[in-house]
Design a protein around this motif. Sequence first.
Motif: not given
Length: 367
Positions: A287, A305, A307, A349, A355, A358
């Motif tokens: 992120t 996204v 996780t 995000i 999160a 990406i």
Amino acid sequence: MRNFGNLAVLGFAIAIVNNSLIPDVWAFQSPPAVTVVDRQTKAQGADVVAELTRESENRETINKQTVSSFPSLFWEINNLPKISYSQWLEVLARRPDSDNTARETAAQPEDIARFDQIVQYAKQQNLPDRAIGQIIQAIGDNFLGKPYAEGLLDKSGAEKLIITLNKFDCVLFVETVLAISRGVAVKDYDYQNFVNRIEQQRYVNGKINGYCSRLHYFSEWINDNQKRQTVENITTQLGGVPMNKTLNFMSQHRSSYPQMVKDEATYQCIVNQEADLAKTTVNYIPTNRIKSVYSQLKPGDIVAVATDVKGLDVTHTGFVYRNADGNLGLIHASPAGAVTVAYDLQRYISRVESAIGIVVARAIDPR
């Protein structure tokens, strides 16, 4: 999870089952049946605990809100014919064009009318003359404000090819916009060809053949579509780092997937698919490094996204969106209620619970 379920590319959702929080997982549909209906889709998947970022109409205010959705991750789950995983693969290899399930086409008039409207818009705006990413952004704009809906792929008992242009979950939005855009790029405005592209994107080897053939995990969705040169995973090129996790959310949360609960063959099929997925490395861009790659991103790039939910790769997806002032945001079917644009990608995000970054794939121009 669409191998996601559509495998995992869905939106975050919270479900409380037996006093435990269950994260939503995504899943695509399977049998050679094409049913064009409004999508109220809950990405199936796993129990995913996630607070979804909510966006206001002005695209600026983001509030955290809990969204409950039973087994859904990006994809929806439907019954799989009672065949083993090996038999299933054998059928695909031996009869790639055969219909193992009756294919039914039940296009809703409003969907066909909507498709025709978008086609006319594409022609008027000379979209075929633009780069594929710009086409994707322009087509996506046509769906702004359309409602978010969950569980659309799992409404029927048997796997069917669900098509809708009026309601979306995050993965259905990506699939729909991508399929229409690829057709526009080559000036193919035939509705049935659009439907065929949805099938090719949603299922293993591009063919619907039961619940297990749906690409449930989004990493699997990217890998399978990359094999057919529909998209290219550019995460590594952007400096992505390994996720270092085993993707087994679906098999570990079997009770959340009706198709697996009722059918041992389907469960074993998913287990085998997860084993195959374990042979590949899933990379992601953390992120705090997203903004540093803005200059390398293009409008229309597919963003998933990543996780930290155990056993799961991604929980949401959309497209990179270039705002009027040049800043990069995200256009997506938001669990907050509708297709909308988050003004800044990294900021969005950073506000999504669980999160970590990406995954990025770029549509390959079919021309």
